[in-house]
Write an enzyme that holds these catalytic residues in place. Structure first.
Site, PDB file in Angstrom:
ATOM      1  N   TYR A  10       0.829  -1.202   0.000  1.00  0.00           N
ATOM      2  CA  TYR A  10       0.000   0.000   0.000  1.00  0.00           C
ATOM      3  C   TYR A  10       0.868   1.260   0.000  1.00  0.00           C
ATOM      4  O   TYR A  10       0.631   2.186  -0.771  1.00  0.00           O
ATOM      5  CB  TYR A  10      -0.940  -0.003   1.210  1.00  0.00           C
ATOM      6  CG  TYR A  10      -2.017   1.051   1.126  1.00  0.00           C
ATOM      7  CD1 TYR A  10      -3.197   0.798   0.433  1.00  0.00           C
ATOM      8  CD2 TYR A  10      -1.863   2.291   1.720  1.00  0.00           C
ATOM      9  CE1 TYR A  10      -4.195   1.754   0.343  1.00  0.00           C
ATOM     10  CE2 TYR A  10      -2.846   3.254   1.633  1.00  0.00           C
ATOM     11  CZ  TYR A  10      -4.014   2.983   0.947  1.00  0.00           C
ATOM     12  OH  TYR A  10      -4.995   3.946   0.859  1.00  0.00           O
ATOM     13  N   HIS A  30       1.278   3.997  -3.207  1.00  0.00           N
ATOM     14  CA  HIS A  30       0.987   5.415  -2.977  1.00  0.00           C
ATOM     15  C   HIS A  30       2.227   6.303  -3.089  1.00  0.00           C
ATOM     16  O   HIS A  30       2.105   7.508  -3.240  1.00  0.00           O
ATOM     17  CB  HIS A  30       0.258   5.606  -1.649  1.00  0.00           C
ATOM     18  CG  HIS A  30      -1.188   5.244  -1.763  1.00  0.00           C
ATOM     19  ND1 HIS A  30      -1.633   3.947  -1.668  1.00  0.00           N
ATOM     20  CD2 HIS A  30      -2.273   6.002  -2.016  1.00  0.00           C
ATOM     21  CE1 HIS A  30      -2.943   3.914  -1.850  1.00  0.00           C
ATOM     22  NE2 HIS A  30      -3.358   5.158  -2.070  1.00  0.00           N
ATOM     23  N   TYR A  37      -5.341  16.504  -0.547  1.00  0.00           N
ATOM     24  CA  TYR A  37      -5.714  15.127  -0.233  1.00  0.00           C
ATOM     25  C   TYR A  37      -4.539  14.433   0.441  1.00  0.00           C
ATOM     26  O   TYR A  37      -3.440  14.398  -0.101  1.00  0.00           O
ATOM     27  CB  TYR A  37      -6.110  14.419  -1.522  1.00  0.00           C
ATOM     28  CG  TYR A  37      -6.663  13.024  -1.379  1.00  0.00           C
ATOM     29  CD1 TYR A  37      -7.164  12.532  -0.182  1.00  0.00           C
ATOM     30  CD2 TYR A  37      -6.706  12.174  -2.479  1.00  0.00           C
ATOM     31  CE1 TYR A  37      -7.684  11.263  -0.089  1.00  0.00           C
ATOM     32  CE2 TYR A  37      -7.228  10.895  -2.394  1.00  0.00           C
ATOM     33  CZ  TYR A  37      -7.707  10.447  -1.186  1.00  0.00           C
ATOM     34  OH  TYR A  37      -8.224   9.182  -1.089  1.00  0.00           O
ATOM     35  N   TRP A  54      -8.691   1.440  -7.878  1.00  0.00           N
ATOM     36  CA  TRP A  54      -9.528   1.071  -6.735  1.00  0.00           C
ATOM     37  C   TRP A  54      -9.555  -0.433  -6.509  1.00  0.00           C
ATOM     38  O   TRP A  54      -9.520  -0.888  -5.371  1.00  0.00           O
ATOM     39  CB  TRP A  54     -10.938   1.610  -6.916  1.00  0.00           C
ATOM     40  CG  TRP A  54     -11.076   3.081  -6.696  1.00  0.00           C
ATOM     41  CD1 TRP A  54     -10.226   3.908  -5.996  1.00  0.00           C
ATOM     42  CD2 TRP A  54     -12.138   3.911  -7.145  1.00  0.00           C
ATOM     43  NE1 TRP A  54     -10.682   5.191  -6.008  1.00  0.00           N
ATOM     44  CE2 TRP A  54     -11.868   5.228  -6.705  1.00  0.00           C
ATOM     45  CE3 TRP A  54     -13.284   3.679  -7.885  1.00  0.00           C
ATOM     46  CZ2 TRP A  54     -12.708   6.299  -6.960  1.00  0.00           C
ATOM     47  CZ3 TRP A  54     -14.130   4.744  -8.153  1.00  0.00           C
ATOM     48  CH2 TRP A  54     -13.844   6.038  -7.692  1.00  0.00           C
TER      49      TRP A  54
END
Length: 118
Positions: free
Chosen positions: A23, A27, A46, A84
């Site tokens: 993860y 990112h 964000y 996603w």
């Protein structure tokens, strides 16, 4: 015309312990199409934070005028659906009945803002 104040959002989801490294890696190298679509859909500032246990905390500001329409536009990008699908597989939703970020009642649990300073 006066500028509207940005709408602020905060959300949480759980990260699978086995997915922490993957993860963080994805990112650290977000696909350019994803970053562009986020901007195109009026999302700024964000951030995603990890508590080093299970919880991911996201916050962002929305500066558009039609949040639902912008979120539908975001979901229409095939590359976003691919992103996603990848990241949802690393997470566990806190929303009963959640199917994924691209469908269902939502994936990240929205949080209520109870305090802020200007």
């Amino acid at each position: 015309m006066a500028q509207l104040e940005p709408r602020r959002f905060a959300q949480i989801v759980h990260l699978k312990p086995s997915a922490v490294a993957a993860y963080k890696e994805c990112h650290a190298n977000v696909w350019p199409e994803i970053l562009q679509k986020i901007r195109d859909c009026n999302i700024i500032d964000y951030s995603i934070f990890f508590d080093n246990d299970r919880t991911l905390f996201a916050s962002f500001k929305y500066i558009g005028t039609d949040y639902e329409a912008d979120m539908k536009r975001m979901a229409s990008l095939p590359k976003m659906k691919e992103w996603w699908a990848m990241t949802d597989g690393m997470q566990e939703s806190l929303i009963p009945g959640a199917l994924g970020s691209a469908e269902g009642p939502g994936w990240w649990k929205p949080l209520e803002e109870v305090f802020r300073t200007e």
